[in-house]
Design an enzyme around this catalytic site. Structure first.
Site, PDB file in Angstrom:
ATOM      1  N   HIS A 119       0.830  -1.206   0.000  1.00 48.04           N
ATOM      2  CA  HIS A 119       0.000   0.000   0.000  1.00 48.04           C
ATOM      3  C   HIS A 119       0.859   1.248   0.000  1.00 48.04           C
ATOM      4  O   HIS A 119       2.043   1.201   0.300  1.00 48.04           O
ATOM      5  CB  HIS A 119      -0.972   0.019   1.191  1.00 48.04           C
ATOM      6  N   GLU A 163       7.686   1.692   4.985  1.00 45.11           N
ATOM      7  CA  GLU A 163       7.186   0.719   5.947  1.00 45.11           C
ATOM      8  C   GLU A 163       7.457  -0.664   5.370  1.00 45.11           C
ATOM      9  O   GLU A 163       7.243  -0.893   4.181  1.00 45.11           O
ATOM     10  CB  GLU A 163       5.685   0.900   6.160  1.00 45.11           C
TER      11      GLU A 163
END
Length: 142
Positions: free
Chosen positions: A8, A132
């Site tokens: 994402h 991330e």
């Protein structure tokens, strides 16, 4: 350690519901979760699914939220981070350290909004982009 697929892109916004509406109206991205609060992370999140990944819309829950400072600098919001999957979060963390990257926080993985362990790598080590790394859902790791 090699990164896996892009899971994402995190987008900070002052209002996740308004942002989700914009993605639906402008781009036809209507497959979205309900807004969910993650008090331990200091954020409210909506995941908008597109064919090859998700867009994580992130709103701060209070002034202690890590998103609050981002929105002070970018009041209308903007891209906050990119998230890649890894097969083992501990191996990924150790590889980042061995390669000279700074793992944020304590360096210990914690459970993110997808319910799997995550770490963040400092943007100064990645050309200004906060990265991330998340253990791929369904991967056991350590």
């Amino acid at each position: 350690m090699k990164i896996g697929r892009l899971n994402h892109v995190g987008v900070a916004t002052p209002d996740v519901k308004a942002a989700a509406k914009t993605y639906a109206e402008l781009y036809g991205a209507t497959d979205a979760t309900e807004a969910k609060d993650f008090p331990h992370l200091g954020v409210r999140v909506i995941f908008v699914s597109v064919p090859n990944m998700q867009i994580e819309l992130i709103e701060p829950l209070g002034e202690d939220s890590p998103i609050h400072k981002f929105l002070e600098k970018n009041p209308k919001g903007g891209q906050h981070h990119m998230c890649f999957e890894v097969s083992d979060i501990i191996v990924a963390r150790d590889a980042m350290r061995e390669r000279g990257a700074t793992v944020l926080g304590t360096g210990e993985p914690y459970i993110g909004a997808h319910g799997v362990p995550v770490i963040f790598v400092h943007p100064r080590d990645t050309g200004g982009v906060l990265i991330e790394l998340m253990q791929a859902p369904g991967m056991g790791g350590h």
